[in-house]
Design a protein around this motif. Structure first.
Motif, PDB file in Angstrom:
ATOM      1  N   GLU A 225       0.124  25.481 -13.454  1.00 35.34           N
ATOM      2  CA  GLU A 225       1.083  25.518 -12.351  1.00 35.34           C
ATOM      3  C   GLU A 225       2.421  24.906 -12.744  1.00 35.34           C
ATOM      4  O   GLU A 225       3.442  25.154 -12.095  1.00 35.34           O
ATOM      5  N   LYS A 226       2.410  24.118 -13.821  1.00 35.74           N
ATOM      6  CA  LYS A 226       3.640  23.504 -14.322  1.00 35.74           C
ATOM      7  C   LYS A 226       4.261  24.301 -15.469  1.00 35.74           C
ATOM      8  O   LYS A 226       5.216  23.843 -16.096  1.00 35.74           O
ATOM      9  N   GLY A 227       3.691  25.475 -15.783  1.00 32.83           N
ATOM     10  CA  GLY A 227       4.313  26.336 -16.771  1.00 32.83           C
ATOM     11  C   GLY A 227       3.663  26.386 -18.132  1.00 32.83           C
ATOM     12  O   GLY A 227       4.202  26.988 -19.068  1.00 32.83           O
ATOM     13  N   PHE A 228       2.479  25.764 -18.268  1.00 29.93           N
ATOM     14  CA  PHE A 228       1.763  25.774 -19.542  1.00 29.93           C
ATOM     15  C   PHE A 228       0.549  26.702 -19.486  1.00 29.93           C
ATOM     16  O   PHE A 228      -0.037  26.905 -18.420  1.00 29.93           O
ATOM     17  N   ILE A 229       0.149  27.239 -20.634  1.00 25.76           N
ATOM     18  CA  ILE A 229      -1.179  27.827 -20.786  1.00 25.76           C
ATOM     19  C   ILE A 229      -2.052  26.681 -21.283  1.00 25.76           C
ATOM     20  O   ILE A 229      -1.843  26.165 -22.382  1.00 25.76           O
ATOM     21  N   SER A 230      -3.004  26.240 -20.469  1.00 25.60           N
ATOM     22  CA  SER A 230      -3.755  25.037 -20.819  1.00 25.60           C
ATOM     23  C   SER A 230      -5.212  25.354 -21.147  1.00 25.60           C
ATOM     24  O   SER A 230      -5.789  26.324 -20.643  1.00 25.60           O
ATOM     25  N   PHE A 231      -5.784  24.494 -21.986  1.00 29.33           N
ATOM     26  CA  PHE A 231      -7.166  24.653 -22.433  1.00 29.33           C
ATOM     27  C   PHE A 231      -7.831  23.283 -22.366  1.00 29.33           C
ATOM     28  O   PHE A 231      -7.527  22.374 -23.136  1.00 29.33           O
ATOM     29  N   THR A 232      -8.725  23.105 -21.385  1.00 29.88           N
ATOM     30  CA  THR A 232      -9.458  21.862 -21.175  1.00 29.88           C
ATOM     31  C   THR A 232     -10.861  22.017 -21.741  1.00 29.88           C
ATOM     32  O   THR A 232     -11.601  22.908 -21.317  1.00 29.88           O
ATOM     33  N   ARG A 415      -4.551   5.520 -14.434  1.00 26.75           N
ATOM     34  CA  ARG A 415      -3.094   5.588 -14.412  1.00 26.75           C
ATOM     35  C   ARG A 415      -2.594   6.019 -13.042  1.00 26.75           C
ATOM     36  O   ARG A 415      -3.286   6.719 -12.296  1.00 26.75           O
ATOM     37  N   PHE A 416      -1.379   5.601 -12.758  1.00 27.43           N
ATOM     38  CA  PHE A 416      -0.747   5.948 -11.495  1.00 27.43           C
ATOM     39  C   PHE A 416      -0.263   7.392 -11.534  1.00 27.43           C
ATOM     40  O   PHE A 416       0.122   7.909 -12.593  1.00 27.43           O
ATOM     41  N   GLY A 417      -0.248   8.028 -10.361  1.00 25.39           N
ATOM     42  CA  GLY A 417       0.257   9.392 -10.271  1.00 25.39           C
ATOM     43  C   GLY A 417       1.700   9.506 -10.729  1.00 25.39           C
ATOM     44  O   GLY A 417       2.095  10.505 -11.329  1.00 25.39           O
ATOM     45  N   GLU A 418       2.490   8.460 -10.476  1.00 25.20           N
ATOM     46  CA  GLU A 418       3.884   8.473 -10.897  1.00 25.20           C
ATOM     47  C   GLU A 418       4.005   8.579 -12.420  1.00 25.20           C
ATOM     48  O   GLU A 418       4.877   9.281 -12.940  1.00 25.20           O
ATOM     49  N   THR A 419       3.123   7.870 -13.133  1.00 31.51           N
ATOM     50  CA  THR A 419       3.160   7.922 -14.599  1.00 31.51           C
ATOM     51  C   THR A 419       2.725   9.290 -15.088  1.00 31.51           C
ATOM     52  O   THR A 419       3.297   9.840 -16.041  1.00 31.51           O
ATOM     53  N   ASP A 420       1.722   9.846 -14.444  1.00 36.38           N
ATOM     54  CA  ASP A 420       1.268  11.200 -14.786  1.00 36.38           C
ATOM     55  C   ASP A 420       2.403  12.206 -14.613  1.00 36.38           C
ATOM     56  O   ASP A 420       2.649  13.043 -15.483  1.00 36.38           O
ATOM     57  N   ASP A 421       3.091  12.099 -13.481  1.00 34.97           N
ATOM     58  CA  ASP A 421       4.207  13.009 -13.221  1.00 34.97           C
ATOM     59  C   ASP A 421       5.296  12.860 -14.277  1.00 34.97           C
ATOM     60  O   ASP A 421       5.879  13.855 -14.738  1.00 34.97           O
ATOM     61  N   THR A 422       5.562  11.622 -14.676  1.00 31.92           N
ATOM     62  CA  THR A 422       6.582  11.369 -15.693  1.00 31.92           C
ATOM     63  C   THR A 422       6.209  12.031 -17.019  1.00 31.92           C
ATOM     64  O   THR A 422       7.067  12.619 -17.697  1.00 31.92           O
ATOM     65  N   SER A 423       4.935  11.952 -17.364  1.00 36.67           N
ATOM     66  CA  SER A 423       4.496  12.547 -18.643  1.00 36.67           C
ATOM     67  C   SER A 423       4.630  14.066 -18.623  1.00 36.67           C
ATOM     68  O   SER A 423       5.048  14.671 -19.618  1.00 36.67           O
ATOM     69  N   ILE A 424       4.280  14.684 -17.493  1.00 39.23           N
ATOM     70  CA  ILE A 424       4.382  16.141 -17.395  1.00 39.23           C
ATOM     71  C   ILE A 424       5.846  16.584 -17.449  1.00 39.23           C
ATOM     72  O   ILE A 424       6.192  17.556 -18.140  1.00 39.23           O
ATOM     73  N   LYS A 425       6.697  15.869 -16.749  1.00 37.76           N
ATOM     74  CA  LYS A 425       8.129  16.206 -16.780  1.00 37.76           C
ATOM     75  C   LYS A 425       8.685  16.046 -18.195  1.00 37.76           C
ATOM     76  O   LYS A 425       9.520  16.844 -18.642  1.00 37.76           O
ATOM     77  N   TRP A 426       8.228  15.030 -18.899  1.00 39.36           N
ATOM     78  CA  TRP A 426       8.664  14.804 -20.287  1.00 39.36           C
ATOM     79  C   TRP A 426       8.252  15.986 -21.161  1.00 39.36           C
ATOM     80  O   TRP A 426       9.051  16.502 -21.944  1.00 39.36           O
ATOM     81  N   LEU A 427       7.005  16.438 -21.023  1.00 39.17           N
ATOM     82  CA  LEU A 427       6.523  17.582 -21.797  1.00 39.17           C
ATOM     83  C   LEU A 427       7.286  18.862 -21.423  1.00 39.17           C
ATOM     84  O   LEU A 427       7.626  19.667 -22.292  1.00 39.17           O
ATOM     85  N   GLN A 428       7.517  19.032 -20.124  1.00 33.94           N
ATOM     86  CA  GLN A 428       8.254  20.220 -19.681  1.00 33.94           C
ATOM     87  C   GLN A 428       9.658  20.253 -20.284  1.00 33.94           C
ATOM     88  O   GLN A 428      10.121  21.294 -20.755  1.00 33.94           O
TER      89      GLN A 428
END
Length: 434
Positions: A225-232, A415-428
């Motif tokens: 949903e954030k624009g990646f093709i992901s594989f878990t 981890r806090f949701g805020e930190t998670d969001d920061t990491s995704i934005k950084w990757l994006q």
């Protein structure tokens, strides 16, 4: 018929009563009594030889508890305490000087009190020159050659991908697929859920390795949903569709998988696991929707470890986001300081034979961190007793590539949701996703 209706009525009464009891006994989101520990440095960081003062507040209904007695102990992180004692807080508030250290690391204070027969606890870890912590693990001279040989041998094993669309797990914007890949040995497989945006466009690929344990994976569509093709993925060859009996048998068999063949670097359990990561990237980069330039990896705990391993072992990786990586500086306990999960050389496990220590040098995350050359986002908390901050910062401090870290000292092994969001934005941003 009347008897049947009677039983049905009783059943409805039972269900109603059960629902009512459950509603009346919803677990409290907070504790009745709270012990608040406040460091006198807001970032919880101290200079070497600087004393750390911790304020203690025992609160009930948010107000200080008068004449409360606490038990405390403090000393080096996760090691035997240097001092134990009791302290009476006349007005529910006091402070303890937990000392200092002349070497980079962490000190830990644990506090508890008994109020009306209930035990309440809390603890705090503070850092002393944490960004000067050096790892204790050795780097084998043939480390790079060992992994290049392992990858070359693994490349001969056909991927034999089986991809099954799962419409029942898909969303309006994301297609989900169950994937089976062959790796390490012929006839040996691991599984993952692939999530792809439904837009017929090219996208960066994201590998999401799992945390520790033996468990069934579930699809994660958030990255797509954030624009990646992901594989878990998982690491044990456990299909998420396995029946419960077989799953429980496998979980029991692999409960200490991290110790399997620890005395043999060529057969150690994690060799296959680390090569699974390479195979996952083989798969992702073979997809026609791959944008042909951006490969990212992110995970936490064991997944955080496998994130750094992927960057150190596979030059196709461009960016990583690693949270509190496990398997870092495992020889810490052999050097009178803490180490992270799985605590393999602690007194509990008694694994400190020369063969096992030597094997771990080829698998310690610190040595992959030393080989990492790509930009990375990292995060940890100081109150993490699973992957200690000493161990995770040993890995972080070993990275010489471009890096940034978010430390939320109050957090434990989460981890806090805020930190998670920061990491995704950084990757994006790194991948050019708007």
């Amino acid at each position: 018929m009347k008897l049947l209706l009677c039983y049905f009525s009783i059943f409805l009464v039972f269900l109603t009563a059960s629902a009512s009891v459950k509603a009346q006994n919803t677990p409290a989101p907070i504790k009745l009594v709270q012990i608040i520990l406040t460091a006198n440095h807001p970032d919880w960081n101290y200079k070497l030889n600087e004393e750390a003062i911790i304020k203690i507040s025992v609160l009930k209904y948010g107000s200080p508890v008068k004449n409360v007695e606490i038990e405390y102990q403090y000393g080096p992180e996760q090691l035997n305490p240097e001092k134990k004692g009791t302290l009476k807080l006349a007005n529910g508030i006091g402070e303890i000087n937990i000392g200092t250290t002349n070497t980079p690391g962490f000190r830990q204070l644990k506090v508890q009190t008994n109020i009306d027969g209930y035990i309440y606890k809390n603890e705090i870890n503070v850092g002393f020159a944490p960004f000067e912590i050096k790892p204790t693990v050795n780097l084998p001279k043939d480390f790079y050659a060992f992994w290049e040989k392992a990858k070359a041998e693994n490349k001969k094993i056909p991927m034999d991908a089986v991809i099954t669309h799962k419409p029942e797990l898909s969303t309006a914007t994301v297609d989900v697929y169950l994937v089976r890949l062959q790796n390490y040995k012929l006839g040996q497989y691991f599984y993952g859920y692939l999530s792809k945006p439904k837009d017929d466009k090219k996208h960066p690929v994201l590998f999401n390795p799992p945390g520790a344990g033996v468990k069934k994976i579930v699809p994660i569509t958030a990255y797509a949903e954030k624009g990646f093709i992901s594989f878990t993925t998982e690491i044990h060859g456990v299909s998420p569709e396995i029946n419960d009996t077989d799953f429980e048998n496998m979980r029991e068999k692999l409960k200490d998988y991290w110790a399997i063949d620890l005395d043999n670097k060529d057969n150690y359990y994690y060799k296959k696991v680390y090569l699974d990561g390479v195979r996952a990237i083989d798969f992702l980069t073979s997809l026609p929707e791959f944008d042909q330039k951006n490969v990212v990896v992110t995970g936490g705990s064991q997944g955080g470890a496998l994130t750094i391993v992927a960057a150190g072992i596979d030059k196709r990786v461009n960016y990583i986001a690693s949270f509190y990586p496990a398997l870092s500086d495992n020889t810490g306990y052999l050097n009178n300081r803490s180490a992270g999960w799985p605590f393999m050389f602690s007194d509990k496990h008694q694994n400190n034979t020369p063969e096992k220590i030597k094997t771990m040098e080829y698998y310690d995350v610190v040595n992959f961190a030393r080989k990492t050359t790509v930009p990375g986002f990292y995060s940890t908390g100081y109150n993490d007793n699973t992957c200690s901050p000493t161990s995770t910062l040993s890995a972080f401090n070993s990275v010489t590539a471009s890096k940034e870290i978010v430390i939320t000292p109050i957090s434990g092994h989460w981890r806090f949701g805020e930190t998670d969001d920061t990491s995704i934005k950084w990757l994006q941003e790194k991948c050019g996703i708007e």
